[in-house]
Design an enzyme around this catalytic site. Structure first.
Site, mmCIF file in Angstrom:
data_model
loop_
_atom_site.group_PDB
_atom_site.id
_atom_site.type_symbol
_atom_site.label_atom_id
_atom_site.label_comp_id
_atom_site.label_asym_id
_atom_site.label_seq_id
_atom_site.Cartn_x
_atom_site.Cartn_y
_atom_site.Cartn_z
ATOM 1 C CE LYS A 49 1.833 7.188 21.773
ATOM 2 N NZ LYS A 49 1.391 6.896 20.380
ATOM 3 N N GLY A 50 0.659 12.700 25.587
ATOM 4 C CA GLY A 50 0.255 14.099 25.482
ATOM 5 C C GLY A 50 1.098 15.088 26.271
ATOM 6 C CD GLU A 58 -2.763 13.726 31.637
ATOM 7 O OE1 GLU A 58 -2.012 13.949 30.678
ATOM 8 O OE2 GLU A 58 -3.553 12.781 31.664
ATOM 9 C CG ASP A 59 -2.447 15.761 27.701
ATOM 10 O OD1 ASP A 59 -3.012 15.282 28.709
ATOM 11 O OD2 ASP A 59 -2.542 15.232 26.579
ATOM 12 C CG ASP A 105 -12.263 15.743 28.840
ATOM 13 O OD1 ASP A 105 -12.856 16.809 28.809
ATOM 14 O OD2 ASP A 105 -12.552 14.776 28.113
ATOM 15 C CE LYS A 137 -11.396 19.789 26.397
ATOM 16 N NZ LYS A 137 -11.787 18.600 25.612
ATOM 17 C CG PHE A 196 -11.140 17.233 20.631
ATOM 18 C CD1 PHE A 196 -11.177 16.322 21.679
ATOM 19 C CD2 PHE A 196 -10.166 17.106 19.663
ATOM 20 C CE1 PHE A 196 -10.247 15.285 21.746
ATOM 21 C CE2 PHE A 196 -9.231 16.081 19.726
ATOM 22 C CZ PHE A 196 -9.278 15.171 20.763
ATOM 23 C CB VAL A 197 -7.723 21.891 22.433
ATOM 24 C CG1 VAL A 197 -8.756 22.982 22.648
ATOM 25 C CG2 VAL A 197 -7.447 21.154 23.742
ATOM 26 C CG ASP A 202 -3.607 12.370 20.210
ATOM 27 O OD1 ASP A 202 -3.882 12.613 21.405
ATOM 28 O OD2 ASP A 202 -3.985 11.338 19.621
ATOM 29 N NE ARG A 241 0.662 12.181 20.226
ATOM 30 C CZ ARG A 241 -0.221 11.881 21.171
ATOM 31 N NH1 ARG A 241 -0.496 12.760 22.110
ATOM 32 N NH2 ARG A 241 -0.840 10.720 21.187
HETATM 33 P P1 IMP Z 1 -9.956 12.341 31.357
HETATM 34 O O1 IMP Z 1 -9.699 10.998 31.966
HETATM 35 O O2 IMP Z 1 -11.339 12.432 30.773
HETATM 36 O O3 IMP Z 1 -9.651 13.493 32.280
HETATM 37 O O4 IMP Z 1 -9.083 12.388 30.067
HETATM 38 C C1 IMP Z 1 -7.868 12.955 29.975
HETATM 39 C C2 IMP Z 1 -7.208 12.522 28.686
HETATM 40 O O5 IMP Z 1 -8.113 12.600 27.568
HETATM 41 C C3 IMP Z 1 -6.091 13.466 28.375
HETATM 42 O O6 IMP Z 1 -4.887 13.037 28.949
HETATM 43 C C4 IMP Z 1 -6.062 13.458 26.862
HETATM 44 O O7 IMP Z 1 -5.247 12.411 26.415
HETATM 45 C C5 IMP Z 1 -7.493 13.185 26.443
HETATM 46 N N1 IMP Z 1 -8.189 14.436 26.089
HETATM 47 C C6 IMP Z 1 -9.203 15.024 26.753
HETATM 48 N N2 IMP Z 1 -9.625 16.147 26.150
HETATM 49 C C7 IMP Z 1 -8.828 16.298 25.067
HETATM 50 C C8 IMP Z 1 -8.749 17.300 24.039
HETATM 51 O O8 IMP Z 1 -9.486 18.298 23.983
HETATM 52 N N3 IMP Z 1 -7.803 17.101 23.091
HETATM 53 C C9 IMP Z 1 -6.957 16.038 23.091
HETATM 54 N N4 IMP Z 1 -6.981 15.081 24.055
HETATM 55 C C10 IMP Z 1 -7.913 15.207 25.025
HETATM 56 MG MG MG Z 2 -3.151 12.406 28.063
#
Ligand code: IMP
Ligand code: MG
Length: 181
Positions: free
Chosen positions: A45-46, A101-102, A105, A133, A154-155, A161, A167
Protein backbone atom coordinates in the site's frame (compact mmCIF):
# COMPACT_ATOMS: atom_id res chain seq x y z
CA UNK A 1 -5.95 15.19 21.87
CA UNK A 2 -2.81 13.25 20.89
CA UNK A 3 -1.20 14.42 17.68
CA UNK A 4 0.48 12.10 15.16
CA UNK A 5 3.39 14.48 14.87
CA UNK A 6 4.35 13.85 18.50
CA UNK A 7 5.57 10.41 17.40
CA UNK A 8 8.01 11.94 14.91
CA UNK A 9 11.61 12.55 15.90
CA UNK A 10 12.62 14.51 12.84
CA UNK A 11 11.14 15.58 9.51
CA UNK A 12 13.46 14.25 6.82
CA UNK A 13 11.64 15.47 3.70
CA UNK A 14 9.09 18.27 3.85
CA UNK A 15 5.81 18.52 1.99
CA UNK A 16 7.30 21.19 -0.31
CA UNK A 17 10.35 19.08 -1.10
CA UNK A 18 8.09 16.15 -1.97
CA UNK A 19 5.96 18.33 -4.25
CA UNK A 20 9.00 19.69 -6.03
CA UNK A 21 10.53 16.22 -6.53
CA UNK A 22 7.28 14.68 -7.78
CA UNK A 23 6.98 17.46 -10.32
CA UNK A 24 10.55 16.87 -11.48
CA UNK A 25 10.07 13.08 -11.77
CA UNK A 26 6.80 13.65 -13.64
CA UNK A 27 8.54 15.86 -16.16
CA UNK A 28 11.30 13.29 -16.71
CA UNK A 29 8.80 10.46 -17.18
CA UNK A 30 6.65 12.59 -19.51
CA UNK A 31 9.72 13.23 -21.66
CA UNK A 32 10.94 9.61 -21.64
CA UNK A 33 7.60 7.99 -22.43
CA UNK A 34 6.44 10.07 -25.41
CA UNK A 35 4.54 7.82 -27.83
CA UNK A 36 4.78 4.79 -25.51
CA UNK A 37 2.09 2.66 -23.95
CA UNK A 38 2.75 3.42 -20.30
CA UNK A 39 1.38 1.30 -17.46
CA UNK A 40 2.07 2.22 -13.86
CA UNK A 41 2.15 -0.69 -11.46
CA UNK A 42 2.06 0.59 -7.91
CA UNK A 43 3.10 -1.59 -5.04
CA UNK A 44 0.40 -1.54 -2.38
CA UNK A 45 0.00 0.00 0.00
CA UNK A 46 3.03 2.21 0.51
CA UNK A 47 3.20 3.58 -3.03
CA UNK A 48 -0.40 4.79 -3.18
CA UNK A 49 0.16 8.38 -2.05
CA UNK A 50 3.27 8.85 -4.19
CA UNK A 51 1.64 7.25 -7.22
CA UNK A 52 -1.47 9.41 -6.92
CA UNK A 53 0.64 12.56 -7.00
CA UNK A 54 3.16 11.30 -9.57
CA UNK A 55 0.48 10.21 -12.05
CA UNK A 56 -1.04 13.70 -11.90
CA UNK A 57 2.29 15.27 -12.71
CA UNK A 58 2.55 13.29 -15.96
CA UNK A 59 1.16 14.79 -19.14
CA UNK A 60 0.63 11.55 -21.08
CA UNK A 61 -2.06 8.90 -21.41
CA UNK A 62 -1.28 6.13 -18.93
CA UNK A 63 -2.93 3.20 -17.22
CA UNK A 64 -2.64 2.44 -13.54
CA UNK A 65 -2.68 -0.89 -11.80
CA UNK A 66 -1.55 -2.31 -8.47
CA UNK A 67 0.13 -5.30 -6.96
CA UNK A 68 0.28 -6.26 -3.33
CA UNK A 69 3.14 -8.34 -2.05
CA UNK A 70 4.12 -9.48 1.36
CA UNK A 71 7.69 -9.93 2.37
CA UNK A 72 7.84 -12.08 5.43
CA UNK A 73 9.71 -10.58 8.31
CA UNK A 74 9.26 -8.15 11.14
CA UNK A 75 7.49 -4.88 10.54
CA UNK A 76 10.77 -3.00 10.06
CA UNK A 77 12.92 -5.58 8.17
CA UNK A 78 12.09 -7.77 5.20
CA UNK A 79 13.17 -11.39 4.93
CA UNK A 80 13.49 -11.76 1.17
CA UNK A 81 10.69 -14.27 0.81
CA UNK A 82 8.11 -12.45 -1.26
CA UNK A 83 4.58 -13.58 -1.94
CA UNK A 84 2.08 -12.00 -4.34
CA UNK A 85 -1.11 -11.17 -2.46
CA UNK A 86 -2.77 -9.27 -5.29
CA UNK A 87 -1.67 -9.37 -8.89
CA UNK A 88 -2.18 -6.67 -11.53
CA UNK A 89 -5.24 -6.97 -13.82
CA UNK A 90 -3.94 -5.29 -16.98
CA UNK A 91 -2.13 -7.52 -19.47
CA UNK A 92 1.34 -5.98 -19.68
CA UNK A 93 2.65 -7.91 -22.68
CA UNK A 94 4.09 -5.38 -25.13
CA UNK A 95 3.48 -2.48 -22.72
CA UNK A 96 5.93 -0.02 -21.22
CA UNK A 97 5.71 -0.80 -17.55
CA UNK A 98 6.90 1.40 -14.73
CA UNK A 99 6.91 -0.13 -11.26
CA UNK A 100 6.17 2.56 -8.67
CA UNK A 101 7.47 1.85 -5.17
CA UNK A 102 7.65 3.84 -1.97
CA UNK A 103 11.09 2.75 -0.83
CA UNK A 104 13.91 0.36 -1.71
CA UNK A 105 15.56 -1.05 1.35
CA UNK A 106 17.21 -4.47 0.93
CA UNK A 107 16.03 -4.50 -2.69
CA UNK A 108 14.60 -7.99 -2.28
CA UNK A 109 10.99 -7.02 -2.99
CA UNK A 110 11.83 -5.14 -6.17
CA UNK A 111 14.23 -7.70 -7.55
CA UNK A 112 11.58 -10.37 -7.11
CA UNK A 113 8.92 -8.16 -8.73
CA UNK A 114 11.22 -7.25 -11.56
CA UNK A 115 11.95 -10.89 -12.43
CA UNK A 116 8.28 -11.83 -12.15
CA UNK A 117 7.08 -9.00 -14.40
CA UNK A 118 9.85 -9.54 -16.96
CA UNK A 119 8.49 -13.07 -17.42
CA UNK A 120 5.25 -11.48 -18.62
CA UNK A 121 6.98 -9.92 -21.64
CA UNK A 122 6.49 -6.18 -21.26
CA UNK A 123 8.09 -4.12 -24.01
CA UNK A 124 10.08 -2.31 -21.33
CA UNK A 125 10.26 -2.40 -17.56
CA UNK A 126 11.61 0.34 -15.35
CA UNK A 127 11.53 1.15 -11.66
CA UNK A 128 10.59 4.42 -10.00
CA UNK A 129 11.00 4.72 -6.26
CA UNK A 130 10.38 7.70 -4.06
CA UNK A 131 13.04 6.73 -1.51
CA UNK A 132 16.19 4.67 -1.57
CA UNK A 133 18.27 3.45 1.38
CA UNK A 134 21.41 2.39 -0.49
CA UNK A 135 23.28 1.36 2.68
CA UNK A 136 20.87 -1.49 3.25
CA UNK A 137 20.98 -3.04 -0.20
CA UNK A 138 21.39 -6.85 -0.21
CA UNK A 139 20.77 -7.43 -3.88
CA UNK A 140 21.52 -5.34 -6.92
CA UNK A 141 18.47 -3.61 -8.41
CA UNK A 142 18.68 -1.01 -11.13
CA UNK A 143 16.59 1.99 -10.18
CA UNK A 144 15.66 4.17 -13.13
CA UNK A 145 13.96 7.02 -11.27
CA UNK A 146 14.65 7.83 -7.64
CA UNK A 147 13.26 10.70 -5.59
CA UNK A 148 15.59 10.81 -2.59
CA UNK A 149 18.45 8.77 -1.21
CA UNK A 150 18.04 8.58 2.56
CA UNK A 151 20.15 7.29 5.46
CA UNK A 152 19.41 4.01 7.20
CA UNK A 153 16.57 5.22 9.41
CA UNK A 154 13.03 3.92 9.68
CA UNK A 155 10.76 6.47 8.05
CA UNK A 156 7.01 6.96 7.88
CA UNK A 157 4.55 9.24 6.12
CA UNK A 158 3.48 10.00 2.54
CA UNK A 159 2.26 6.40 2.21
CA UNK A 160 4.88 4.68 4.36
CA UNK A 161 3.67 3.02 7.51
CA UNK A 162 4.67 1.52 10.79
CA UNK A 163 2.14 -1.13 11.80
CA UNK A 164 -0.29 0.35 9.23
CA UNK A 165 -0.22 3.80 10.81
CA UNK A 166 1.32 7.16 9.80
CA UNK A 167 0.65 6.73 6.03
CA UNK A 168 -1.40 9.94 6.05
CA UNK A 169 1.39 12.22 7.26
CA UNK A 170 2.05 14.68 4.42
CA UNK A 171 5.85 14.57 4.90
CA UNK A 172 8.54 11.88 5.38
CA UNK A 173 9.58 11.66 9.00
CA UNK A 174 11.70 9.52 11.25
CA UNK A 175 9.71 7.74 13.89
CA UNK A 176 10.88 8.02 17.48
CA UNK A 177 12.87 4.79 17.97
CA UNK A 178 11.23 4.02 21.31
CA UNK A 179 8.00 3.46 19.37
CA UNK A 180 9.30 0.48 17.41
CA UNK A 181 12.18 -0.93 19.42
P1 IMP B 1 12.95 -4.38 0.62
O1 IMP B 1 12.44 -5.65 0.02
O2 IMP B 1 13.83 -4.63 1.82
O3 IMP B 1 13.60 -3.45 -0.37
O4 IMP B 1 11.71 -3.71 1.30
C1 IMP B 1 10.95 -2.75 0.75
C2 IMP B 1 9.68 -2.60 1.55
O5 IMP B 1 9.94 -2.57 2.96
C3 IMP B 1 9.05 -1.28 1.22
O6 IMP B 1 8.17 -1.39 0.14
C4 IMP B 1 8.37 -0.91 2.51
O7 IMP B 1 7.08 -1.46 2.53
C5 IMP B 1 9.20 -1.55 3.60
N1 IMP B 1 10.12 -0.57 4.20
C6 IMP B 1 11.47 -0.56 4.11
N2 IMP B 1 12.02 0.46 4.80
C7 IMP B 1 10.97 1.14 5.33
C8 IMP B 1 10.88 2.33 6.14
O8 IMP B 1 11.87 2.99 6.51
N3 IMP B 1 9.63 2.71 6.49
C9 IMP B 1 8.51 2.04 6.11
N4 IMP B 1 8.55 0.93 5.33
C10 IMP B 1 9.77 0.48 4.95
MG1 MG C 1 6.14 -1.14 0.06
Amino acid sequence: MASLIEDIQEILITEDQLKEKVKELGQMITKDYQGKDLVFIGVLKGAVVFMADLSRSIDLPLSVDFMAVSSYGSSTRSSGIVKIIKDHDINIEGKDVLIVEDIIDSGLTLSYLRETLLGRKPKSLRICTLLDKPERRETDVKVDYCGFKIPDKFVVGYGLDFNEKYRNLPFIGVLKPELYK
